[in-house]
Structure formats: C-alpha cells, structure tokens
Design a protein around this motif. Structure first.
Motif, PDB file in Angstrom:
ATOM      1  N   UNK A  50       0.572   3.088   7.435  1.00 17.09           N
ATOM      2  CA  UNK A  50      -0.123   4.381   7.427  1.00 17.09           C
ATOM      3  C   UNK A  50       0.885   5.506   7.681  1.00 17.09           C
TER       4      UNK A  50
ATOM      5  N   UNK B 130      -8.763  -1.160  -0.473  1.00 14.16           N
ATOM      6  CA  UNK B 130      -8.283  -0.854  -1.829  1.00 14.16           C
ATOM      7  C   UNK B 130      -8.283  -2.121  -2.685  1.00 14.16           C
TER       8      UNK B 130
ATOM      9  N   UNK C 161      -0.259  -3.419   6.070  1.00  8.54           N
ATOM     10  CA  UNK C 161      -0.676  -2.034   5.832  1.00  8.54           C
ATOM     11  C   UNK C 161       0.227  -1.034   6.574  1.00  8.54           C
TER      12      UNK C 161
ATOM     13  N   UNK D 299       0.277  -3.894  11.748  1.00  9.96           N
ATOM     14  CA  UNK D 299       0.300  -2.669  10.947  1.00  9.96           C
ATOM     15  C   UNK D 299       1.485  -1.817  11.403  1.00  9.96           C
TER      16      UNK D 299
ATOM     17  N   UNK E 258      -5.347  -0.443   2.729  1.00 13.56           N
ATOM     18  CA  UNK E 258      -4.937  -1.489   1.783  1.00 13.56           C
ATOM     19  C   UNK E 258      -5.957  -2.619   1.577  1.00 13.56           C
TER      20      UNK E 258
ATOM     21  N   UNK F 270      -6.435  -7.223   6.219  1.00 11.21           N
ATOM     22  CA  UNK F 270      -5.423  -7.385   5.177  1.00 11.21           C
ATOM     23  C   UNK F 270      -4.877  -8.822   5.208  1.00 11.21           C
TER      24      UNK F 270
ATOM     25  N   UNK G 181       2.389   2.336  11.638  1.00 12.76           N
ATOM     26  CA  UNK G 181       2.017   3.736  11.435  1.00 12.76           C
ATOM     27  C   UNK G 181       3.265   4.593  11.585  1.00 12.76           C
TER      28      UNK G 181
ATOM     29  N   UNK H 252      -3.080   8.994   6.013  1.00 21.82           N
ATOM     30  CA  UNK H 252      -3.548   8.094   4.967  1.00 21.82           C
ATOM     31  C   UNK H 252      -2.722   6.819   4.902  1.00 21.82           C
ATOM     32  N   UNK H 253      -3.388   5.766   4.422  1.00 24.42           N
ATOM     33  CA  UNK H 253      -2.724   4.474   4.255  1.00 24.42           C
ATOM     34  C   UNK H 253      -1.920   4.518   2.964  1.00 24.42           C
ATOM     35  N   UNK H 254      -0.700   4.018   3.058  1.00 27.11           N
ATOM     36  CA  UNK H 254       0.135   3.917   1.854  1.00 27.11           C
ATOM     37  C   UNK H 254      -0.137   2.558   1.223  1.00 27.11           C
ATOM     38  N   UNK H 255       0.344   2.370   0.032  1.00 24.78           N
ATOM     39  CA  UNK H 255       0.158   1.074  -0.631  1.00 24.78           C
ATOM     40  C   UNK H 255       0.978   0.015   0.073  1.00 24.78           C
ATOM     41  N   UNK H 256       0.354  -1.100   0.349  1.00 18.13           N
ATOM     42  CA  UNK H 256       1.056  -2.189   1.049  1.00 18.13           C
ATOM     43  C   UNK H 256       1.933  -2.935   0.049  1.00 18.13           C
TER      44      UNK H 256
ATOM     45  N   UNK I 293      -9.442   7.854   0.261  1.00 16.55           N
ATOM     46  CA  UNK I 293      -8.190   7.120   0.158  1.00 16.55           C
ATOM     47  C   UNK I 293      -8.421   5.871   0.999  1.00 16.55           C
TER      48      UNK I 293
END
Lengths: 263, 183
Positions: free
Chosen positions: B165, A100, B163, B133, A97, A236, B135, B179-183, A94
């Motif tokens: 997380x 990805x 980002x 970021x 961002x 990012x 978290x 886990x990283x979520x979608x930015x 996973x």
C-alpha cells in the motif's frame, strides 16, 4: 438532548428499506436516481443508514439525496441534512490486491455471460455438437464461476464479515439462484428441451451481470474499507494458496472463454 | 561505522539558506517542492492538541533501514510500515493511526546514501521474513516517490508477492492518497 428533527432523521435512518419504499414509493425512485437499486431487491431488510454508508456517495450528493428522502418522509418538517463526517472521501474504487483478483475473475465470467446469446444461437440442443458446447459452458460456470470463484467468496472472503449482514445474504441468495438456473440448463440439455435451456441460460446471464455489478461497485469497495491491512495480507495469501491448489485448471477455463469469443 | 557513513546527508553544496529571501527566490528558480519554504505560523489555524500522554506504538529497535536486519523477529509475518523520515513529524496521529500493530523502518530517499542496500533489504522482507503486507508512507514531494519506487522494484524482484500500500502525506499533514498498489 436530541430535537424533534434529529429524532425524525434517526428514525428514518434506522428503518428497513423495503418498509420505507412500500410506504413511500418516491423513496425508491430517489434512490434509483442516485444509482441505488433497492427497489428490485428481494430481501430489503437493510437499514437506510447502512445502505447510505455502503454506497459511499460523494458528500454533497449524499446530503442532497438524504434531504430529498427526508422531504418525502417528513413533508411537514423543514429538515436539512448536514454533510456526514467520514474518514476518507469517496473515489473511484481502487481495490486491494486480493479483491482485485476477484474483480479480474469477474471479467472472465462477464465475458462468458456476454457470449451466452451467441452460444444459444449456435448450439442446437438436438445435436451432439450443440449439447457439447452447452455443457462446456456449464462446466465453465460450475468449475470456474462457482467452484473456483464463488468458493473464494463464500469460504474465505465472506467469513471475515457477519453472516447475518443483509448485503452478504443477498449475494449468497444470488449464488443459490445461479446454481438453480444451471441445474435447470443441465436438465434441459438432457431432455433436449431447447426452450428450458434458453430460458435458464439467459436468466443466468442477466442475474450474473447484475450480481457482478453489485459486487464490483458496492460490496467489494465497502468490504475493502472494512478490512484491516492484516486481513488484506491474509486474504491475499489464502487466495494464492487456493490458486496453487487449483493449478492450471482456471487458466484452461479462461482459455475456453477466450477461444469461444474468437470463433 | 559503515552504516552511519551511508546515512551521511547530502545537504552540503545545495546553497540554500532556508527561510530567507534569497532562499525563496533561488528555490523558485530550482522549483524543488521538497525544499520549498512554507511558513504556516500566521495562517490563523490552531491545531487541536490531545490532552494526556499519547502512548508510543513503537515495538522495536533499531528502525533506520540501514540499521535494521530484515530477518529480525519483529518482521516475521508482520505488517510492515516503511516510512519516509519526514512523515512522522507531519502526521499528528502517526503512532495511533498508522504505526499501531505494525513493524517499522524509516528512510529518506532523497538524502540517504547506499540505497541499493534498501532494495535488497525490502526484497528480504518479502522472501525471507515473509511479511504479510508492506505499507510505504511518504510525503507528497516528488523526491519522496523514490521510496515507493525502491519498494516496487524490490517487489518485482521478489519470488513471493504480498500486498503493498502507498500512503501519500501532504505538507499540511493530511492524507492526500491511500491506495493498494498491484502486488
């Protein structure tokens, strides 16, 4: 004090992989069975311990593989490798961002690489139309895959890591080989040399497919595990700034691939 | 104070007497894992305790999400840790492993009131404080997922993306997922 078996395992782990495979070809076959393709690597200076760490196999699979390797290298010793302690259990990658984003760009490059055989069937280097299509493909490679995507890797992401790392050197060597293939394609188009165009464009496609697989499945997950949260945020922001700088050009290049696939 | 009033707990009226037989029985009828009685005193495991003083990594005050100002200096360009209230009690290494180097806010998505303010403050972190970021650290119980949902709604409405997380902590204090979520 470390025992004889521990010393033997330590020595094994600290050896460059090419030397190990040359001396014990069975090592290459065992690694291959676990999806570790070191046999084909042109550099081969990575230490076995780094290779094992980077691939992040499931604990039991890693233990079994290491035991098999130890039996090949030290057949006279009954070596049982214990489970390696690690911070996080491995899982399907996973990505953070920014990483990805690179993987999404890979998807466009893979789509282009998959279209190359069909493009070669259709594009006649002797015609203006055929040459235009081939050069449009070259433009996608140079503008999108190289200038836009590889620049993010080489000028930004890889700078967070030691440039002497073998895994980074292998990726940079792949980028250089891809650029050489593209130069040869352009020369082939200029000379109306269909055989050269075909040879180097297909070689480019093969190289990129393998290169992207290595990055998506091994390099990027490993890099993500090394990056701190602060570095992820910085990456990012730097990628977003670069995207702004490039404006609509990358989207136009993506549409080129989309239109080509739809034809 | 309005903020303190908003912090008022919603415990009254639940009818639970935690730890007794009636409580356990009623709990299974309700099925709420967030309120389930778990007793680990007799499980035979002695947790390791570090020797010496463990330094606090807290670098700011206040910390409760109703009390903080999202544009406070310690949030500018920071890596922010938004922690559900129970997390710091569950994770033994919370200070050195998770809080270190970060700015913090805490909240309870189950019991806190006035949570629309939370979403607006988190959006201000993204757009105005320009945090690096975020978290979100929550417990594995379903009600805790509300804090991640608030953060994701704030991100969706923010002009600036960063980002985010999500770290999910088990009731035993182990990390279940990170886990990283979608930015």
């Amino acid at each position: 004090m470390a025992g004889e078996k521990e010393i033997a395992v330590g020595n094994m782990l600290n050896r460059p992989i090419k030397g190990l495979i040359d001396e014990y070809p069975q090592v290459g076959r065992i690694l291959d069975e676990y999806g570790i393709g070191c046999v084909a690597c042109s550099v081969g200076t990575c230490l076995l311990k780094d290779i094992v760490g980077i691939h992040n196999l499931a604990p039991e699979a890693e233990q079994k593989m290491m035991t098999l390797l130890a039996q090949v290298i030290h057949p006279d010793r009954d070596i049982r490798i214990p489970l390696r302690e690690r911070k996080n259990a491995p899982a399907a990658p996973t990505y953070s961002p920014p990483i990805r984003k690179l993987v999404e760009e890979h998807n466009w490059i893979k789509r282009w690489a998959a279209l190359i055989p069909a493009v070669l069937e259709r594009a006649d280097v002797a015609t203006d139309e055929g040459r235009a299509l081939l050069l449009a493909g070259v433009d996608f490679i140079r503008s999108y895959a190289d200038k836009y995507h590889h620049a993010k890797e080489e000028d930004i992401l890889f700078k967070y890591f030691d440039s002497d790392l073998d895994v980074v050197r292998v990726m940079l060597a792949d980028h250089a080989a891809a650029r050489a293939h593209v130069r040869a394609v352009v020369e082939g188009v200029e000379r109306r040399d269909a055989a050269t165009v075909r040879e180097h464009l297909l070689a480019y496609a093969d190289l990129l497919k393998e290169h992207i697989e290595k990055e998506d499945e091994i390099l990027y997950p490993w890099m993500d595990r090394q990056l701190s949260d602060r570095q992820v945020g910085e990456l990012y922001a730097r990628f977003a700034a670069l995207d702004e700088e490039f404006g609509e050009t990358p989207r136009r290049q993506e549409r080129f691939v989309q239109d080509l696939a739809a034809r | 104070m309005a903020e303190n009033k908003a912090r008022k707990r919603k415990m009254s009226g639940t009818g639970w007497t935690l730890g007794d037989e009636k409580g356990r029985k009623d709990m299974s009828a309700c099925g709420c894992p967030g309120s389930q009685t778990i007793d680990r005193r007799m499980d035979g495991k002695e947790a390791e305790t570090p020797t010496g003083k463990v330094a606090s990594q807290l670098r700011q005050w206040p910390i409760q999400l109703h009390l903080i100002g999202p544009n406070a200096p310690y949030y500018q360009g920071a890596d922010v840790l938004l922690t559900a209230d129970c997390v710091a009690y569950a994770v033994g290494g919370y200070h050195p492993e998770y809080l270190k180097g970060k700015s913090i806010a805490i909240a309870c998505p189950k019991l806190d009131e006035g949570q629309d303010v939370y979403e607006e403050k988190i959006r201000a972190w993204f757009d105005e404080a320009k945090i690096n970021t975020l978290t979100v650290m929550i417990m594995e119980v379903p009600c805790c997922g509300g804090l991640s949902a608030i953060a994701q709604r704030a991100l969706a409405s923010a002009r600036r993306k960063v980002p985010v997380k999500e770290i999910i902590v088990g009731l035993d204090g182990d990390i279940r997922q990170e886990e990283w979520l979608k930015a």
